[in-house]
Design a protein around this motif. Structure first.
Motif, PDB file in Angstrom:
ATOM      1  N   THR B 168     -27.984 -32.549 -61.191  1.00  0.00           N
ATOM      2  CA  THR B 168     -27.610 -31.464 -60.229  1.00  0.00           C
ATOM      3  C   THR B 168     -27.094 -30.313 -60.809  1.00  0.00           C
ATOM      4  OG1 THR B 168     -27.308 -33.095 -58.380  1.00  0.00           O
ATOM      5  CG2 THR B 168     -26.068 -30.811 -58.027  1.00  0.00           C
ATOM      6  N   ILE B 169     -27.466 -29.209 -60.453  1.00  0.00           N
ATOM      7  CA  ILE B 169     -26.852 -28.047 -60.798  1.00  0.00           C
ATOM      8  C   ILE B 169     -25.938 -27.173 -59.739  1.00  0.00           C
ATOM      9  CG2 ILE B 169     -27.542 -25.641 -61.732  1.00  0.00           C
ATOM     10  CD1 ILE B 169     -29.803 -26.887 -62.753  1.00  0.00           C
ATOM     11  N   ASP B 170     -24.734 -27.186 -60.032  1.00  0.00           N
ATOM     12  CA  ASP B 170     -23.851 -26.446 -59.097  1.00  0.00           C
ATOM     13  C   ASP B 170     -23.474 -25.204 -59.625  1.00  0.00           C
ATOM     14  OD1 ASP B 170     -22.306 -27.264 -60.995  1.00  0.00           O
ATOM     15  OD2 ASP B 170     -20.846 -28.691 -59.747  1.00  0.00           O
ATOM     16  N   SER B 171     -22.598 -24.453 -59.017  1.00  0.00           N
ATOM     17  CA  SER B 171     -22.175 -23.080 -59.404  1.00  0.00           C
ATOM     18  C   SER B 171     -21.770 -23.132 -60.752  1.00  0.00           C
ATOM     19  CB  SER B 171     -21.910 -22.386 -58.496  1.00  0.00           C
ATOM     20  OG  SER B 171     -20.685 -22.974 -57.796  1.00  0.00           O
TER      21      SER B 171
END
Ligand SMILES: Nc1ncnc2c1ncn2[C@@H]1O[C@H](COP(=O)(O)OP(=O)(O)OP(=O)(O)O)[C@@H](O)[C@H]1O
Ligand SMILES: [Mg+2]
Lengths: 133, 275
Positions: B168-171
């Protein structure tokens, strides 16, 4: 059988949790991999909007059946600032946060039914359904 | 603690211990402690109850000190915190009951209950604080570990680098991707960077936006990005979202992307055997 799953959204982890719950249910209902990705992405957009614009809210998902069709319903609700002009946020490219402005019009295309109800200073509820075919 | 209360507690120690050890056996099967051998289980409980009695008239600071070594051991053994708080609660209940049964006058005193409450509360606080401290450490080190494997830029040939993105790419991660990308491109004098998103489960507008921005930034420092590893279902959702990735090159697989990157830098892979 009709169980509803709710996920609280108040951090980025909530977005991930909602997505995972959504993918799991979509798979259980029998959606193919492309529709699973569509539903998961739609949930991601709705959850992130909650997190960004309303700070907190919830995503609830459930299986639905109507007129011999089966589907999955995704409801995003928050008691945040609401949306002043619903028509403009549904246009591609409209954003107040420097984003792509593709989220809400995108969700409408990713899902089959889409209904938005928003009242300024009251909050926003978005109901969307993807039907199995 | 009031001397007379302490005295009665110690007087009844054996009775309390015996009852408590019996009571706590019941929790064992609910609390996932089945894997621990009988002898370790018994001796740990024994030690637990001895520790409780050791702290009978310590002030809260001393309780922390006395208990910390023991709690470290419990944490290492994987003793669930739930078991410990329940154990202490049942200990309190048994102690109050046992002492009430003696019929002594002080039992009708509110002070008597307060003393026992605060004794056990101090213990619970000390143990909970040690446990949560150890969890915070674990979370912190996992976060660091995750950060390290977050967005590596790997030089594979002269002028060509690959950034495989997994998960997952979070901020926070998006920021790291951008930093590593720009730093790495300059450091390795890369001409072409392949960003591989095979392992990214969801490409939503935020992820797409970050990738577009990263690609534009890479162009500004004089290199080109190729987005590879776009699974068919991701391609469809990106189109549904109305996101235009037409501005920079995309390839379905890393292999095809690599061939393009080599061509862009005037090279190709040749099969020596066929020459
Ligand atoms: N739950 C909400 N509460 C209040 N305002 C909202 C909510 N969801 C969306 N909006 C408003 O609608 C606008 C458009 O939302 P949309 O998701 O389409 O684009 P975006 O979030 O700005 O960018 P993107 O989703 O492409 O990253 C937002 O900029 C925001 O002003
Ligand atoms: Mg959005």
């Amino acid at each position: 059988m009709q169980v509803q799953t709710r996920v609280d959204i108040h951090s980025e982890w909530g977005i991930v949790a909602a997505r995972q719950a959504g993918r799991k249910l979509a798979k259980e209902i029998g959606f193919g991999s492309v529709d699973q990705a569509r539903i998961t992405t739609a949930i991601s957009e709705l959850a992130r909007n909650i997190y960004l614009y309303a700070n907190q809210g919830e995503i609830s998902i459930e299986e639905v059946a109507s007129a011999g069709k089966r589907g999955m319903k995704v409801v995003a609700s928050d008691r945040g600032p609401g949306i002043k002009d619903v028509r403009s946020v549904m246009e591609d490219g409209f954003t107040t946060s420097g984003g792509l402005g593709a989220g809400l019009p995108g969700v409408k295309r990713l899902m089959d039914d889409f209904d938005i109800d928003s009242e300024e200073e009251e909050g926003t509820t978005i109901i969307s359904i993807k039907w199995l075919r | 603690m009031h001397p007379s209360i302490k005295e009665s507690i110690l007087e009844k120690k054996d009775e309390i211990v015996e009852q408590w050890l019996e009571e706590i056996e019941q929790f064992r099967y609910e609390d996932y402690l089945q894997n621990i051998s009988d002898s370790v289980y018994r001796s740990t409980n024994r030690e637990f109850v001895d520790k409780i009695f050791e702290t009978v008239d310590l002030c809260s600071d001393d309780v922390y000190e006395r208990i910390s070594q023991y709690s470290e051991r419990l944490i290492q053994l994987g003793w669930p915190l739930n078991y410990i708080t329940r154990g202490l609660q049942s200990f309190r209940q048994i102690t109050v009951e046992t002492l009430s049964n003696t019929g002594d006058n002080y039992c009708y005193d509110i002070e008597f209950y307060q003393e026992i409450e605060s004794w056990i509360d101090n213990l619970i606080n000390a143990l909970v604080s040690d446990y949560s401290g150890s969890w915070e450490n674990t979370v912190f080190s996992q976060k660091m570990a995750l950060k390290e494997l977050s967005a590596p830029l790997i030089p594979v040939f002269d002028e060509i680098c690959v950034m495989p993105l997994i998960g997952t790419i979070d901020s926070e991660r998006a920021k790291l991707i951008m930093e590593n990308l720009l730093e790495g491109v300059i450091e390795n004098r890369a001409q072409v960077v392949l960003i591989d998103i095979t392992g990214v489960p969801v490409v939503d507008t935020m992820v797409a936006h970050h990738i577009i921005q990263a690609a534009e930034a890479v162009r500004l420092v004089g290199a080109e990005c190729i987005l590879v590893g776009i699974r068919p279902e991701i391609a469809q959702t990106v189109v549904n979202l109305g996101i235009d990735l037409g501005k920079f090159s995309t390839k379905s697989t890393l292999k095809k992307g690599m061939a393009t990157a080599l061509k862009m830098t005037d090279r190709e892979i040749v099969d020596l055997a066929s020459k």
